[in-house]
Design a protein around this motif. Structure first.
Motif, mmCIF file in Angstrom:
data_model
loop_
_atom_site.group_PDB
_atom_site.id
_atom_site.type_symbol
_atom_site.label_atom_id
_atom_site.label_comp_id
_atom_site.label_asym_id
_atom_site.label_seq_id
_atom_site.Cartn_x
_atom_site.Cartn_y
_atom_site.Cartn_z
ATOM 1 N N MET A 1 0.847 -1.160 0.000
ATOM 2 C CA MET A 1 0.000 0.000 0.000
ATOM 3 C C MET A 1 0.903 1.236 0.000
ATOM 4 O O MET A 1 1.883 1.288 0.725
ATOM 5 C CB MET A 1 -0.844 -0.083 1.276
ATOM 6 N N GLN A 2 0.569 2.220 -0.805
ATOM 7 C CA GLN A 2 1.360 3.443 -0.913
ATOM 8 C C GLN A 2 0.685 4.594 -0.165
ATOM 9 O O GLN A 2 -0.522 4.812 -0.316
ATOM 10 C CB GLN A 2 1.532 3.834 -2.381
ATOM 11 N N ILE A 3 1.467 5.325 0.626
ATOM 12 C CA ILE A 3 0.998 6.537 1.288
ATOM 13 C C ILE A 3 2.057 7.612 1.092
ATOM 14 O O ILE A 3 3.169 7.319 0.644
ATOM 15 C CB ILE A 3 0.715 6.321 2.798
ATOM 16 N N HIS A 4 1.719 8.838 1.431
ATOM 17 C CA HIS A 4 2.676 9.942 1.396
ATOM 18 C C HIS A 4 2.869 10.427 2.830
ATOM 19 O O HIS A 4 1.892 10.716 3.523
ATOM 20 C CB HIS A 4 2.165 11.090 0.533
ATOM 21 N N GLN A 9 6.671 9.614 -0.805
ATOM 22 C CA GLN A 9 5.902 8.388 -0.974
ATOM 23 C C GLN A 9 6.620 7.234 -0.293
ATOM 24 O O GLN A 9 7.847 7.130 -0.330
ATOM 25 C CB GLN A 9 5.732 8.077 -2.463
ATOM 26 N N GLU A 11 5.880 2.879 1.194
ATOM 27 C CA GLU A 11 5.013 1.713 1.225
ATOM 28 C C GLU A 11 4.837 1.251 2.659
ATOM 29 O O GLU A 11 5.783 1.247 3.444
ATOM 30 C CB GLU A 11 5.615 0.584 0.391
ATOM 31 N N ASN A 37 -4.831 13.102 5.901
ATOM 32 C CA ASN A 37 -5.721 13.697 4.893
ATOM 33 C C ASN A 37 -6.331 15.010 5.373
ATOM 34 O O ASN A 37 -7.541 15.227 5.318
ATOM 35 C CB ASN A 37 -6.800 12.704 4.471
ATOM 36 N N THR A 52 -4.843 3.967 4.915
ATOM 37 C CA THR A 52 -5.400 3.409 3.684
ATOM 38 C C THR A 52 -4.565 3.874 2.496
ATOM 39 O O THR A 52 -3.867 4.894 2.566
ATOM 40 C CB THR A 52 -6.872 3.823 3.481
ATOM 41 N N ASP A 53 -4.642 3.107 1.408
ATOM 42 C CA ASP A 53 -3.871 3.414 0.213
ATOM 43 C C ASP A 53 -4.145 4.846 -0.243
ATOM 44 O O ASP A 53 -5.289 5.272 -0.329
ATOM 45 C CB ASP A 53 -4.247 2.423 -0.892
ATOM 46 N N GLY A 54 -3.079 5.602 -0.476
ATOM 47 C CA GLY A 54 -3.196 6.974 -0.951
ATOM 48 C C GLY A 54 -3.290 8.019 0.133
ATOM 49 O O GLY A 54 -3.361 9.220 -0.171
ATOM 50 N N ASP A 55 -3.293 7.613 1.405
ATOM 51 C CA ASP A 55 -3.349 8.590 2.498
ATOM 52 C C ASP A 55 -2.200 9.584 2.398
ATOM 53 O O ASP A 55 -1.091 9.245 1.970
ATOM 54 C CB ASP A 55 -3.245 7.899 3.864
ATOM 55 N N VAL A 56 -2.487 10.809 2.825
ATOM 56 C CA VAL A 56 -1.466 11.845 2.945
ATOM 57 C C VAL A 56 -1.311 12.117 4.433
ATOM 58 O O VAL A 56 -2.245 12.572 5.098
ATOM 59 C CB VAL A 56 -1.865 13.124 2.184
#
Length: 66
Positions: A1-4, A9, A11, A37, A52-56
């Motif tokens: 899963m990728q987050i920032h 970025q 994983e 987020n 979750t995937d895509g969280d900032v």
């Protein structure tokens, strides 16, 4: 899963929490504020707040000085 995290970025494993992320960076919860987020997360729920995937995520450190 990728987050920032703080603009970078990275994983993380599925079902990781904010508490897991802080442990990964060896950061003490009492010394930071975490935003997920664009919402500040209460420290008492760091270990229950799932990433979750895509969280900032923004982690802000307190620095003492004078």
């Amino acid at each position: 899963m990728q987050i920032h995290v703080n603009g970078r970025q990275m994983e993380v494993v599925k079902d990781s929490t904010i508490g897991d992320l802080l442990n990964r960076f060896n950061i003490q919860e009492k010394l930071v504020v975490v935003e997920q987020n664009k919402q500040i997360i209460n420290k008492v729920v760091y270990n229950q707040t799932t990433l979750t995937d895509g969280d900032v995520i923004e982690i802000v450190h307190f620095v003492g000085g004078g």
